[in-house]
Design a protein around this motif. Structure first.
Motif, PDB file in Angstrom:
ATOM      1  N   VAL A 119      45.632  49.720  42.274  1.00 36.40           N
ATOM      2  CA  VAL A 119      46.405  48.512  42.982  1.00 36.40           C
ATOM      3  C   VAL A 119      45.587  47.137  42.887  1.00 36.40           C
ATOM      4  CG1 VAL A 119      47.382  47.805  45.358  1.00 36.40           C
ATOM      5  CG2 VAL A 119      47.827  50.403  44.461  1.00 36.40           C
ATOM      6  N   ASP A 120      44.408  47.268  43.351  1.00 35.42           N
ATOM      7  CA  ASP A 120      43.575  46.099  43.274  1.00 35.42           C
ATOM      8  C   ASP A 120      43.140  45.458  42.123  1.00 35.42           C
ATOM      9  OD1 ASP A 120      44.222  46.217  46.077  1.00 35.42           O
ATOM     10  OD2 ASP A 120      41.967  46.988  46.715  1.00 35.42           O
ATOM     11  N   HIS A 121      43.555  46.012  40.856  1.00 32.33           N
ATOM     12  CA  HIS A 121      42.816  45.779  39.527  1.00 32.33           C
ATOM     13  C   HIS A 121      43.675  44.660  39.072  1.00 32.33           C
ATOM     14  CE1 HIS A 121      40.426  46.257  36.246  1.00 32.33           C
ATOM     15  NE2 HIS A 121      41.551  46.528  35.282  1.00 32.33           N
ATOM     16  N   LEU A 122      42.966  43.479  39.013  1.00 31.13           N
ATOM     17  CA  LEU A 122      43.452  42.080  38.281  1.00 31.13           C
ATOM     18  C   LEU A 122      43.020  42.088  36.945  1.00 31.13           C
ATOM     19  CD1 LEU A 122      43.889  40.228  41.613  1.00 31.13           C
ATOM     20  CD2 LEU A 122      45.807  41.260  40.291  1.00 31.13           C
ATOM     21  N   LEU A 159      38.622  34.323  38.241  1.00 28.19           N
ATOM     22  CA  LEU A 159      37.790  35.175  38.842  1.00 28.19           C
ATOM     23  C   LEU A 159      37.297  34.638  40.162  1.00 28.19           C
ATOM     24  CD1 LEU A 159      35.518  36.343  35.595  1.00 28.19           C
ATOM     25  CD2 LEU A 159      37.057  37.694  37.020  1.00 28.19           C
ATOM     26  N   ALA A 160      37.095  33.384  40.309  1.00 30.77           N
ATOM     27  CA  ALA A 160      36.716  32.497  41.360  1.00 30.77           C
ATOM     28  C   ALA A 160      37.858  32.773  42.494  1.00 30.77           C
ATOM     29  CB  ALA A 160      36.535  31.030  41.140  1.00 30.77           C
ATOM     30  N   ALA A 161      39.030  32.809  41.987  1.00 30.20           N
ATOM     31  CA  ALA A 161      40.227  33.145  42.940  1.00 30.20           C
ATOM     32  C   ALA A 161      40.354  34.314  43.551  1.00 30.20           C
ATOM     33  CB  ALA A 161      41.436  32.631  42.216  1.00 30.20           C
ATOM     34  N   GLN A 162      39.914  35.315  42.651  1.00 30.44           N
ATOM     35  CA  GLN A 162      39.914  36.738  43.089  1.00 30.44           C
ATOM     36  C   GLN A 162      38.675  37.013  44.195  1.00 30.44           C
ATOM     37  OE1 GLN A 162      40.198  40.205  40.391  1.00 30.44           O
ATOM     38  NE2 GLN A 162      40.272  38.966  38.859  1.00 30.44           N
ATOM     39  N   MET A 163      37.440  36.317  43.754  1.00 30.05           N
ATOM     40  CA  MET A 163      36.492  36.303  44.850  1.00 30.05           C
ATOM     41  C   MET A 163      36.739  35.684  46.156  1.00 30.05           C
ATOM     42  SD  MET A 163      32.480  35.100  44.078  1.00 30.05           S
ATOM     43  CE  MET A 163      32.449  35.968  42.752  1.00 30.05           C
ATOM     44  N   LEU A 164      37.429  34.670  46.175  1.00 25.99           N
ATOM     45  CA  LEU A 164      37.903  33.943  47.320  1.00 25.99           C
ATOM     46  C   LEU A 164      38.949  34.907  47.992  1.00 25.99           C
ATOM     47  CD1 LEU A 164      37.731  31.641  49.300  1.00 25.99           C
ATOM     48  CD2 LEU A 164      39.521  30.428  47.781  1.00 25.99           C
ATOM     49  N   ALA A 165      39.656  35.422  47.309  1.00 29.02           N
ATOM     50  CA  ALA A 165      40.859  36.348  47.946  1.00 29.02           C
ATOM     51  C   ALA A 165      40.086  37.656  48.802  1.00 29.02           C
ATOM     52  CB  ALA A 165      41.817  36.715  47.005  1.00 29.02           C
ATOM     53  N   VAL A 166      39.169  38.232  47.988  1.00 28.15           N
ATOM     54  CA  VAL A 166      38.333  39.367  48.782  1.00 28.15           C
ATOM     55  C   VAL A 166      37.668  38.714  49.816  1.00 28.15           C
ATOM     56  CG1 VAL A 166      36.650  40.946  48.292  1.00 28.15           C
ATOM     57  CG2 VAL A 166      38.223  40.765  46.487  1.00 28.15           C
ATOM     58  N   LYS A 167      36.892  37.514  49.927  1.00 28.42           N
ATOM     59  CA  LYS A 167      35.992  37.269  50.888  1.00 28.42           C
ATOM     60  C   LYS A 167      37.206  36.921  52.154  1.00 28.42           C
ATOM     61  CE  LYS A 167      32.363  35.220  48.395  1.00 28.42           C
ATOM     62  NZ  LYS A 167      31.612  33.923  48.334  1.00 28.42           N
ATOM     63  N   SER A 168      38.029  36.319  51.736  1.00 31.12           N
ATOM     64  CA  SER A 168      39.152  35.959  52.812  1.00 31.12           C
ATOM     65  C   SER A 168      39.766  37.314  53.465  1.00 31.12           C
ATOM     66  CB  SER A 168      40.368  35.116  52.231  1.00 31.12           C
ATOM     67  OG  SER A 168      41.298  36.046  51.235  1.00 31.12           O
ATOM     68  N   ALA A 169      39.756  38.480  52.717  1.00 38.07           N
ATOM     69  CA  ALA A 169      40.415  39.758  53.214  1.00 38.07           C
ATOM     70  C   ALA A 169      39.469  40.138  54.249  1.00 38.07           C
ATOM     71  CB  ALA A 169      40.370  40.845  52.322  1.00 38.07           C
ATOM     72  N   LEU A 194      46.262  42.160  47.125  1.00 44.86           N
ATOM     73  CA  LEU A 194      44.856  42.214  47.131  1.00 44.86           C
ATOM     74  C   LEU A 194      44.236  42.060  48.393  1.00 44.86           C
ATOM     75  CD1 LEU A 194      42.193  42.568  45.407  1.00 44.86           C
ATOM     76  CD2 LEU A 194      42.346  40.121  44.579  1.00 44.86           C
ATOM     77  N   ILE A 195      44.507  40.734  48.890  1.00 46.23           N
ATOM     78  CA  ILE A 195      44.096  40.594  50.421  1.00 46.23           C
ATOM     79  C   ILE A 195      44.554  41.685  51.441  1.00 46.23           C
ATOM     80  CG2 ILE A 195      44.296  38.874  52.298  1.00 46.23           C
ATOM     81  CD1 ILE A 195      44.615  36.777  49.919  1.00 46.23           C
ATOM     82  N   ILE A 248      44.126  29.232  48.105  1.00 51.46           N
ATOM     83  CA  ILE A 248      43.675  30.031  47.042  1.00 51.46           C
ATOM     84  C   ILE A 248      44.625  29.313  45.645  1.00 51.46           C
ATOM     85  CG2 ILE A 248      43.459  31.988  45.394  1.00 51.46           C
ATOM     86  CD1 ILE A 248      42.947  33.445  47.932  1.00 51.46           C
ATOM     87  N   GLU A 249      43.874  28.772  44.595  1.00 54.98           N
ATOM     88  CA  GLU A 249      45.001  28.135  43.640  1.00 54.98           C
ATOM     89  C   GLU A 249      44.788  28.884  42.572  1.00 54.98           C
ATOM     90  OE1 GLU A 249      46.690  25.455  43.746  1.00 54.98           O
ATOM     91  OE2 GLU A 249      45.949  24.544  45.603  1.00 54.98           O
ATOM     92  N   LEU A 250      45.765  29.504  42.087  1.00 55.27           N
ATOM     93  CA  LEU A 250      45.991  30.122  40.674  1.00 55.27           C
ATOM     94  C   LEU A 250      46.120  29.704  39.690  1.00 55.27           C
ATOM     95  CD1 LEU A 250      47.937  33.429  42.043  1.00 55.27           C
ATOM     96  CD2 LEU A 250      45.354  33.005  42.048  1.00 55.27           C
ATOM     97  N   PRO A 251      45.432  29.506  38.528  1.00 59.78           N
ATOM     98  CA  PRO A 251      45.637  28.856  37.335  1.00 59.78           C
ATOM     99  C   PRO A 251      47.045  29.490  36.553  1.00 59.78           C
ATOM    100  CG  PRO A 251      43.849  30.283  36.815  1.00 59.78           C
ATOM    101  CD  PRO A 251      44.278  30.410  38.526  1.00 59.78           C
ATOM    102  N   PRO A 252      47.689  28.451  35.983  1.00 58.40           N
ATOM    103  CA  PRO A 252      48.648  29.058  35.131  1.00 58.40           C
ATOM    104  C   PRO A 252      48.151  29.903  33.753  1.00 58.40           C
ATOM    105  CG  PRO A 252      48.431  26.960  34.846  1.00 58.40           C
ATOM    106  CD  PRO A 252      47.472  27.076  35.901  1.00 58.40           C
ATOM    107  N   LEU A 253      48.851  30.736  33.064  1.00 63.19           N
ATOM    108  CA  LEU A 253      48.449  31.668  32.173  1.00 63.19           C
ATOM    109  C   LEU A 253      47.974  30.828  30.736  1.00 63.19           C
ATOM    110  CD1 LEU A 253      47.753  34.538  31.271  1.00 63.19           C
ATOM    111  CD2 LEU A 253      50.129  34.748  30.102  1.00 63.19           C
TER     112      LEU A 253
END
Length: 460
Positions: free
Chosen positions: A141-144, A152-162, A185-186, A312-317
């Motif tokens: 479930v948590d695999h992005l 990757l920085a957005a993922q790290m921030l999400a995990v920290k905020s969790a 993920l959070i 958290i800012e997500l970059p477009p593809l």
């Protein structure tokens, strides 16, 4: 040999604890505490399955201690013990998460039945939690997917905020960039992971529907309401996470009510006169700059600050080109399983098409593209010919362009809503009033178009 359950007795009356211990110690391991402080220390150290909690303690109230027990992981089942005149307090505690209550002096038969049911409840809930964690592990479930540094920085921030139970998280990014995946993920990495994750798209419904969906309603609250009333998503998400997608579209009245929930942890159902208590975390998302909307008066600033403790800012593809092919392969494997196909690779020509496409719909569009190919084609390789629908005849990218669009703005200024209204009117005229065609022309879902038309009073 079956392991004994641990039961913690929390009561300041030694004779009462002694009597209960004699009833329990033949079948269970019994722990005792005569104060709230000692009870909390024992609960953290020993992880009891069941806590028998007196409301009246010398250093605190059982009502104040109950939420702290609920925060423990694993969370114990709690049965309140009270004198007859405190029954009203016990009813309140049950609403806050206690399983049941016993009234002094305790009836032995009632005591044994209550303990048995409470331990069964504890065992079932722990098993559900274990299975939920196992399912999440197996399904990833948590695999992005992604190696882009910004992603990757957005993922790290999400995990920290969790790690926080309550801090508001605002996820901003274009439609299809994966905002709900980050919200999950959070939630899945937070102390609330064992409780519900509930999502609501704030742009998909009218103010009235959003209000009843969020807050629920009492029986007979309005014409067409269910006879028995309805629990709102706030109540459904109690203990867990409420995800509000496109939060900028919330009506100002709903924004004010939501702010009250965040400040006081309570709300009134529609048509209700009694407050409901909730313990939730809100993760919100928006495909535009929510602070800019606040500056323009379209969103409450006080609510913005409560929702956006962490942003958290997500970059477009299109800004994560190195992630396109790994994502495509990941989706290909998933849809192979779903449709019983045997795709193994992507041809060089197909790779070029995927890499050159602008992906205005982001990861969601890429996923849908790969699903279409796997579903419709029978091959081992995704070919360039399978992706003809992505390539323009001239070889140019199919991304929508605004180069030919020129809007004359009046000197005195104009509201953004008025511009949007005129664009919708023009699109409807161009499509001869066909709402489905107009929605496709504007590249938005049909229900979003209908919502905007209702918002601006456009009738066709």
């Amino acid at each position: 040999m079956r392991q004994k359950h641990k039961i913690l007795l929390v009561d300041d009356e030694a004779p009462f604890r002694s009597a209960l211990r004699r009833l329990l110690e033949k079948s269970h391991t019994v722990l005792e505490a005569d104060t709230g402080t000692k009870a909390l220390e024992l609960a953290q150290k020993e992880e009891p399955d069941l806590i028998l909690l007196d409301i009246g303690l010398p250093d605190t109230s059982g009502l104040e201690l109950l939420p702290r027990f609920k925060e423990l992981r694993p969370s114990p089942t709690v049965v309140m013990i009270t004198a007859y005149e405190q029954v009203r307090d016990v009813v309140t505690s049950i609403k806050r998460g206690a399983f049941d209550y016993l009234v002094k002096p305790v009836d032995v038969d009632e005591f044994e039945v209550t303990i048995q049911k409470a331990l069964e409840h504890s065992g079932l809930r722990n098993e559900v939690d274990r299975l939920r964690q196992e399912v999440q592990r197996l399904r990833g479930v948590d695999h992005l997917i992604g190696q882009d540094p910004t992603f990757l920085a957005a993922q790290m921030l999400a995990v920290k905020s969790a790690q926080s139970r309550d801090a508001g998280v605002l996820i901003q990014g274009e439609s299809g960039a994966g905002k709900e995946l980050f919200a999950r993920l959070i939630h899945n990495n937070s102390p609330r992971a064992a409780y519900p994750f509930v999502a609501l798209n704030c742009a998909a419904f009218s103010r009235e529907i959003i209000e009843s969906e969020l807050f629920g309603y009492e029986k007979g609250a309005f014409t067409g309401a269910k006879i028995e009333g309805k629990s709102g998503l706030l109540q459904v998400a109690d203990g867990g996470t409420l995800f509000l997608d496109e939060v900028v579209d919330l009506h100002p009245e709903i924004q004010a009510k939501l702010l009250r929930v965040l400040e006081d942890g309570e709300f009134y159902p529609v048509g209700g006169t009694r407050k409901r208590k909730v313990d939730i975390r809100i993760v919100s998302a928006c495909n535009q700059d929510l602070w800019e909307a606040s500056e323009q008066g379209r969103f409450r600033k006080d609510l913005f600050f409560r929702l956006a403790t962490i942003r958290i800012e997500l970059p477009p593809l299109r800004q994560r080109r190195e992630d396109i092919l790994p994502l495509a392969l990941f989706f290909m494997e998933g849809f192979n399983d779903k449709y019983g196909k045997h795709f193994r690779r992507i041809s060089r020509n197909a790779e070029e098409i995927l890499l050159q496409h602008a992906w205005p719909g982001n990861v969601r569009e890429l996923r849908n593209t790969i699903e279409r190919v796997v579903l419709l084609e029978n091959d081992e390789t995704i070919l360039g010919s399978h992706l003809r629908f992505l390539a323009a005849p001239s070889g140019e990218q199919t991304a929508p362009s605004a180069e030919g669009l020129h809007i004359q703005l009046p000197e005195g200024g104009i509201s953004l809503d008025e511009i949007e209204k005129q664009i919708i009117l023009n699109a409807c005229d161009r499509c001869q009033g066909n709402k489905s065609k107009a929605a496709r022309f504007l590249r938005i879902p049909r229900h979003i178009l209908l919502y905007r038309m209702k918002k601006y009073g456009i009738e066709m």
